[in-house]
Scaffold this motif. Structure first.
Motif, PDB file in Angstrom:
ATOM      1  N   PHE A 291      -3.204  -6.410   4.941  1.00 29.65           N
ATOM      2  CA  PHE A 291      -3.285  -7.634   4.150  1.00 29.65           C
ATOM      3  C   PHE A 291      -4.511  -7.650   3.247  1.00 29.65           C
ATOM      4  O   PHE A 291      -5.030  -8.720   2.923  1.00 29.65           O
ATOM      5  CB  PHE A 291      -3.324  -8.862   5.083  1.00 29.65           C
ATOM      6  CG  PHE A 291      -2.054  -9.075   5.839  1.00 29.65           C
ATOM      7  CD1 PHE A 291      -1.049  -9.881   5.326  1.00 29.65           C
ATOM      8  CD2 PHE A 291      -1.839  -8.464   7.062  1.00 29.65           C
ATOM      9  CE1 PHE A 291       0.132 -10.088   6.018  1.00 29.65           C
ATOM     10  CE2 PHE A 291      -0.662  -8.657   7.769  1.00 29.65           C
ATOM     11  CZ  PHE A 291       0.332  -9.469   7.244  1.00 29.65           C
ATOM     12  N   ALA A 292      -4.948  -6.481   2.820  1.00 33.43           N
ATOM     13  CA  ALA A 292      -6.177  -6.420   2.025  1.00 33.43           C
ATOM     14  C   ALA A 292      -5.996  -5.564   0.782  1.00 33.43           C
ATOM     15  O   ALA A 292      -5.356  -4.512   0.814  1.00 33.43           O
ATOM     16  CB  ALA A 292      -7.323  -5.861   2.862  1.00 33.43           C
ATOM     17  N   GLY A 293      -6.545  -6.045  -0.332  1.00 29.83           N
ATOM     18  CA  GLY A 293      -6.698  -5.273  -1.555  1.00 29.83           C
ATOM     19  C   GLY A 293      -5.449  -4.596  -2.057  1.00 29.83           C
ATOM     20  O   GLY A 293      -4.358  -5.176  -2.120  1.00 29.83           O
ATOM     21  N   GLU A 294      -5.604  -3.319  -2.424  1.00 25.31           N
ATOM     22  CA  GLU A 294      -4.507  -2.561  -3.003  1.00 25.31           C
ATOM     23  C   GLU A 294      -3.376  -2.335  -2.002  1.00 25.31           C
ATOM     24  O   GLU A 294      -2.212  -2.219  -2.392  1.00 25.31           O
ATOM     25  CB  GLU A 294      -5.023  -1.219  -3.527  1.00 25.31           C
ATOM     26  CG  GLU A 294      -5.993  -1.344  -4.699  1.00 25.31           C
ATOM     27  CD  GLU A 294      -6.470  -0.003  -5.191  1.00 25.31           C
ATOM     28  OE1 GLU A 294      -6.069   1.025  -4.599  1.00 25.31           O
ATOM     29  OE2 GLU A 294      -7.254   0.024  -6.155  1.00 25.31           O
ATOM     30  N   THR A 295      -3.723  -2.285  -0.723  1.00 27.42           N
ATOM     31  CA  THR A 295      -2.691  -2.110   0.298  1.00 27.42           C
ATOM     32  C   THR A 295      -1.754  -3.310   0.312  1.00 27.42           C
ATOM     33  O   THR A 295      -0.522  -3.162   0.335  1.00 27.42           O
ATOM     34  CB  THR A 295      -3.342  -1.927   1.681  1.00 27.42           C
ATOM     35  OG1 THR A 295      -4.161  -0.760   1.666  1.00 27.42           O
ATOM     36  CG2 THR A 295      -2.276  -1.792   2.763  1.00 27.42           C
ATOM     37  N   LEU A 296      -2.327  -4.506   0.292  1.00 29.18           N
ATOM     38  CA  LEU A 296      -1.496  -5.710   0.249  1.00 29.18           C
ATOM     39  C   LEU A 296      -0.671  -5.755  -1.031  1.00 29.18           C
ATOM     40  O   LEU A 296       0.520  -6.106  -0.996  1.00 29.18           O
ATOM     41  CB  LEU A 296      -2.371  -6.953   0.361  1.00 29.18           C
ATOM     42  CG  LEU A 296      -1.633  -8.292   0.234  1.00 29.18           C
ATOM     43  CD1 LEU A 296      -0.574  -8.434   1.321  1.00 29.18           C
ATOM     44  CD2 LEU A 296      -2.614  -9.463   0.284  1.00 29.18           C
ATOM     45  N   ALA A 297      -1.288  -5.389  -2.163  1.00 26.27           N
ATOM     46  CA  ALA A 297      -0.555  -5.404  -3.434  1.00 26.27           C
ATOM     47  C   ALA A 297       0.661  -4.490  -3.374  1.00 26.27           C
ATOM     48  O   ALA A 297       1.748  -4.842  -3.850  1.00 26.27           O
ATOM     49  CB  ALA A 297      -1.483  -4.995  -4.571  1.00 26.27           C
ATOM     50  N   ALA A 298       0.495  -3.320  -2.770  1.00 26.59           N
ATOM     51  CA  ALA A 298       1.622  -2.390  -2.650  1.00 26.59           C
ATOM     52  C   ALA A 298       2.703  -2.958  -1.740  1.00 26.59           C
ATOM     53  O   ALA A 298       3.906  -2.851  -2.028  1.00 26.59           O
ATOM     54  CB  ALA A 298       1.128  -1.052  -2.108  1.00 26.59           C
ATOM     55  N   ASN A 299       2.293  -3.590  -0.642  1.00 22.33           N
ATOM     56  CA  ASN A 299       3.267  -4.169   0.277  1.00 22.33           C
ATOM     57  C   ASN A 299       4.029  -5.320  -0.372  1.00 22.33           C
ATOM     58  O   ASN A 299       5.234  -5.495  -0.146  1.00 22.33           O
ATOM     59  CB  ASN A 299       2.573  -4.642   1.549  1.00 22.33           C
ATOM     60  CG  ASN A 299       2.115  -3.490   2.425  1.00 22.33           C
ATOM     61  OD1 ASN A 299       2.678  -2.399   2.367  1.00 22.33           O
ATOM     62  ND2 ASN A 299       1.094  -3.729   3.236  1.00 22.33           N
ATOM     63  N   LEU A 300       3.339  -6.095  -1.179  1.00 23.69           N
ATOM     64  CA  LEU A 300       4.003  -7.221  -1.842  1.00 23.69           C
ATOM     65  C   LEU A 300       5.031  -6.738  -2.864  1.00 23.69           C
ATOM     66  O   LEU A 300       6.016  -7.438  -3.125  1.00 23.69           O
ATOM     67  CB  LEU A 300       2.964  -8.122  -2.508  1.00 23.69           C
ATOM     68  CG  LEU A 300       2.101  -8.935  -1.534  1.00 23.69           C
ATOM     69  CD1 LEU A 300       1.039  -9.719  -2.294  1.00 23.69           C
ATOM     70  CD2 LEU A 300       2.957  -9.882  -0.692  1.00 23.69           C
ATOM     71  N   GLN A 301       4.830  -5.560  -3.422  1.00 24.85           N
ATOM     72  CA  GLN A 301       5.834  -5.003  -4.331  1.00 24.85           C
ATOM     73  C   GLN A 301       7.138  -4.711  -3.573  1.00 24.85           C
ATOM     74  O   GLN A 301       8.229  -4.945  -4.088  1.00 24.85           O
ATOM     75  CB  GLN A 301       5.306  -3.724  -4.985  1.00 24.85           C
ATOM     76  CG  GLN A 301       4.232  -3.969  -6.035  1.00 24.85           C
ATOM     77  CD  GLN A 301       3.808  -2.680  -6.722  1.00 24.85           C
ATOM     78  OE1 GLN A 301       4.141  -1.581  -6.284  1.00 24.85           O
ATOM     79  NE2 GLN A 301       3.063  -2.824  -7.799  1.00 24.85           N
ATOM     80  N   VAL A 302       6.996  -4.218  -2.353  1.00 25.96           N
ATOM     81  CA  VAL A 302       8.189  -3.964  -1.537  1.00 25.96           C
ATOM     82  C   VAL A 302       8.870  -5.286  -1.191  1.00 25.96           C
ATOM     83  O   VAL A 302      10.102  -5.399  -1.215  1.00 25.96           O
ATOM     84  CB  VAL A 302       7.823  -3.197  -0.249  1.00 25.96           C
ATOM     85  CG1 VAL A 302       9.095  -2.808   0.505  1.00 25.96           C
ATOM     86  CG2 VAL A 302       6.998  -1.963  -0.567  1.00 25.96           C
TER      87      VAL A 302
END
Length: 318
Positions: free
Chosen positions: A222-233
């Motif tokens: 739930f942080a930074g670029e990792t969260l951004a990538a997950n939200l794309q999915v």
């Protein structure tokens, strides 16, 4: 199988007492009773949630309605003034059970879990003490939470294990590699906690930073670029859910339910309306082609972040 007695969707109660910030007890009780009113039977709690508060809350909510509820609670994680620790010593199991019975206000616990394996105690010794509770009529069935296949086998050699609980969702599928096949081979049901990815799979995460007491602030998913990538999915899932005429969260639950009749997800929510939405997911029937499409738009490889790198994983999580 456990789903025959517990219904297809249960209610994870941890959030009423910890992990997601402050909660209102009256609204929590309303949420629990709403779930019971609409066919949810399995209430999943633990002695550690809120340091006993959660069990007391459930006891209030089920007063006069005990027959409608399947109570599952856990021991082995201890919260106190000195912090959080693991304790599954067989000499203390009975006392932990008695304390839970008192807080819940019930005579028997339907499903009693070892919350986490105590590295200082052989699991066979702990389960032996748990089995004595079944003999004494204080517990109906035994379960394990977050165990390895070898630990499951060692426990099952002592006493039948009715259910194995683990974090499992469309966004966290590692259990499919080991413990889920082992549990099924041992004829134990699968109870999936965090089936909505701790809110990620609802597509409705707060836009502001996580507030005080919300432990997702320390979860790398739930942080930074990792969260951004997950939200794309999640956005890809949102489009698919829209095509089915359901919410993203309902689609995620339907995916999990489609993995087998031995699977009971226990999504948590402090919102009565969200509970009704989760229950309705059991009516969604996904075909093999539907599941293939979901694997294409939200493949296991697309999700980022490893919960095992979160230091609080072994003791703080459900």
């Amino acid at each position: 199988m456990i789903s025959a007695t517990m219904g297809r969707v249960g209610l994870g109660c941890m959030g009423f007492s910890q992990a997601y910030g402050p909660a209102d007890d009256d609204r929590s009780i309303l949420t629990i009773r709403t779930a019971l009113d609409h066919g949810v039977t399995l209430l999943d709690t633990a002695m550690s949630y809120g340091g006993g508060h959660n069990e007391q809350l459930i006891g209030r909510a089920i007063e006069g309605r005990r027959a409608s509820a399947v109570i599952a609670t856990k021991f082995g994680i201890v919260r106190g003034a000195d912090g959080v620790r693991l304790d599954a010593h067989p000499d203390r199991v009975a006392a932990y059970c008695d304390a839970s019975l008192k807080r819940l206000g019930v005579d028997v616990i339907d499903l009693y879990y070892l919350h986490r394996v105590d590295p200082q105690v052989p699991i066979a010794d702990t389960v032996g003490a748990m089995a004595s509770l079944v003999t004494a009529g204080k517990v109906r069935a035994l379960g394990l939470s977050e165990v390895s296949p070898d630990e499951f086998a060692a426990a099952r050699a002592v006493h039948p294990i009715e259910a194995v609980q683990m974090e499992w969702s469309l966004a966290w599928r590692e259990p499919e590699d080991d413990i889920i096949p082992a549990a099924r081979a041992g004829e134990a049901g699968i109870v999936a906690y965090s089936p909505l990815g701790r809110g990620l799979l609802t597509g409705a995460l707060p836009t502001e930073p996580f507030g005080p007491g919300d432990f997702r602030a320390g979860d790398p998913r739930f942080a930074g670029e990792t969260l951004a990538a997950n939200l794309q999915v999640v956005e890809a899932l949102r489009s698919k859910a829209s095509a089915y005429g359901v919410s993203t969260g309902q689609l995620a639950l339907a995916w999990l339910l489609a993995q087998g009749g031995d699977v009971v997800p226990v999504p948590g929510s402090r919102n009565p309306e969200r509970v009704l939405s989760n229950v309705a997911a059991a009516e969604i029937e996904l075909t093999g082609d539907d599941l293939d499409e979901l694997d294409a738009v939200a493949p296991r490889s697309a999700w980022r972040g490893d919960r095992r790198s979160f230091a609080a994983y072994n003791t703080s999580r459900s």
